[in-house]
Structure formats: structure tokens, C-alpha cells
Write a protein that holds these residues in place. Structure first.
Motif, short mmCIF file in Angstrom:
data_model
loop_
_atom_site.label_atom_id
_atom_site.label_comp_id
_atom_site.label_asym_id
_atom_site.label_seq_id
_atom_site.Cartn_x
_atom_site.Cartn_y
_atom_site.Cartn_z
N ALA A 1 41.66 45.21 47.02
CA ALA A 1 42.54 44.15 47.38
C ALA A 1 43.18 44.65 48.60
O ALA A 1 43.73 45.99 48.60
N LYS A 2 43.23 43.99 49.89
CA LYS A 2 43.90 44.39 50.74
C LYS A 2 44.75 43.64 51.26
O LYS A 2 44.81 42.21 51.08
N VAL A 3 45.98 43.93 52.21
CA VAL A 3 46.94 42.70 52.60
C VAL A 3 47.00 43.18 54.01
O VAL A 3 47.15 44.51 54.61
N GLU A 4 47.18 42.34 55.08
CA GLU A 4 47.47 42.62 56.50
C GLU A 4 48.74 42.32 56.82
O GLU A 4 49.44 41.26 56.57
N ILE A 5 49.67 43.26 57.36
CA ILE A 5 50.83 43.17 57.66
C ILE A 5 51.11 42.94 59.02
O ILE A 5 50.23 43.91 59.87
#
Length: 159
Positions: free
Chosen positions: A118-122
Motif C-alpha cells: 500500500a502506497k500513498v502519494e502526498i
């Protein structure tokens, strides 16, 4: 079982690009519970009210809604809990320096699985004023009309 490859989009925050000038982006890992991962794999999440903050050298994601796993038991997670983001120390220091400037915030832009993780682009963002939003819409409309005129010209139609 074969290892998961590629990228699977779970949620996007399209409104963030409308409401903010995105100046810089980073990809961060997430510290999640098992039921959160299962809920995300079902494609259920909302980034609309989400933001991130730096606290004691760590970056935390707040306000992101990952609903409870339907088949979970007492081990289920709370839907809007604080989640730790995994970034390099140098990236955290850079983010911390930038958000000390007035008017900057960190917003989540996308939530996805990359090679099974799981990755999030901030993004480092500065809020837009109402006239900036109108200007962006007018600019996008002008570009669309320009492209359509070029396509008509290439097809041989007269203007």
C-alpha cells in the motif's frame, strides 16, 4: 502463489488538484492493520478530508476514511484513525522545512497498491483562491478548444 506486480489504484483525490497548487509530490508507504489492507483491496477508501502533519520527526496521515472490513471481528480498525507514513529522514526534513512556510499543507493525492504494498502519494500544496480556480478552468477550456481547432484543421475542415 505468484507475487503481485504492477499498480492498482484504490482512491484518488481529484478535488485536491482543483483546490490547491501542488508544488512537490512524494510516494510514501503506510503502516496499516490487516483489516485496513483487506478493506483497501476491496477498493474502499476516501481521501477527501485527508491531510498529513509532521510530529516529532514522523509524518502522520489524518482524516483518510478507510471503512471497517465487513467480515472483520473485534480486531477491526477505526475508520478515521491516525496512520503513520513511511518516508526517508531526508524527505521528512525537507517536508518539515517547507510546511513551516505560511499557507502550505500536505494533502494525499492518491492511494494505491504498488507491487502488493500500500502506497500513498502526498503533495505539498498551497491553497488556491477563487480567481485562481476560475483562471485554471478558463485555461483548460482554451487548451481544449485549441486542440479541437488543430484536429479540425488536420482533417481538412475550413474554420
Amino acid at each position: 502463489m505468484p507475487k503481485e506486480q504492477g499498480q492498482k489504484m484504490v482512491a484518488q483525490n481529484k478535488k485536491a488538484r482543483h483546490d490547491y497548487h501542488i508544488e512537490d509530490t512524494w510516494e510514501a508507504g503506510l503502516v496499516l492493520m490487516g483489516t485496513e489492507v483487506k478493506s483497501l483491496r476491496m477498493g474502499r477508501a476516501s481521501l477527501m478530508d485527508g491531510f498529513a502533519e509532521v510530529d516529532n520527526g514522523e509524518v502522520w496521515l489524518l482524516g483518510v476514511h478507510i471503512p471497517e472490513y465487513t467480515q472483520g471481528t473485534w480486531t477491526n480498525h477505526s475508520a478515521r484513525r491516525r496512520r503513520k507514513l513511511l518516508l526517508n529522514r531526508s524527505e521528512i526534513a525537507k517536508i518539515e522545512r517547507k510546511i513551516t512556510d505560511k499557507g502550505y499543507t500536505i494533502v494525499p493525492l492518491a492511494l494505491y497498491f504498488k507491487d502488493g504494498r500500500a502506497k500513498v502519494e502526498i503533495g505539498l500544496a498551497r491553497g488556491k483562491k477563487a480567481y485562481d480556480k476560475r483562471h485554471s478552468l478558463a485555461e483548460r477550456q482554451a487548451n481544449r478548444e485549441k486542440e479541437q481547432a488543430v484536429q479540425r484543421r488536420l482533417k481538412g475542415y475550413q474554420d
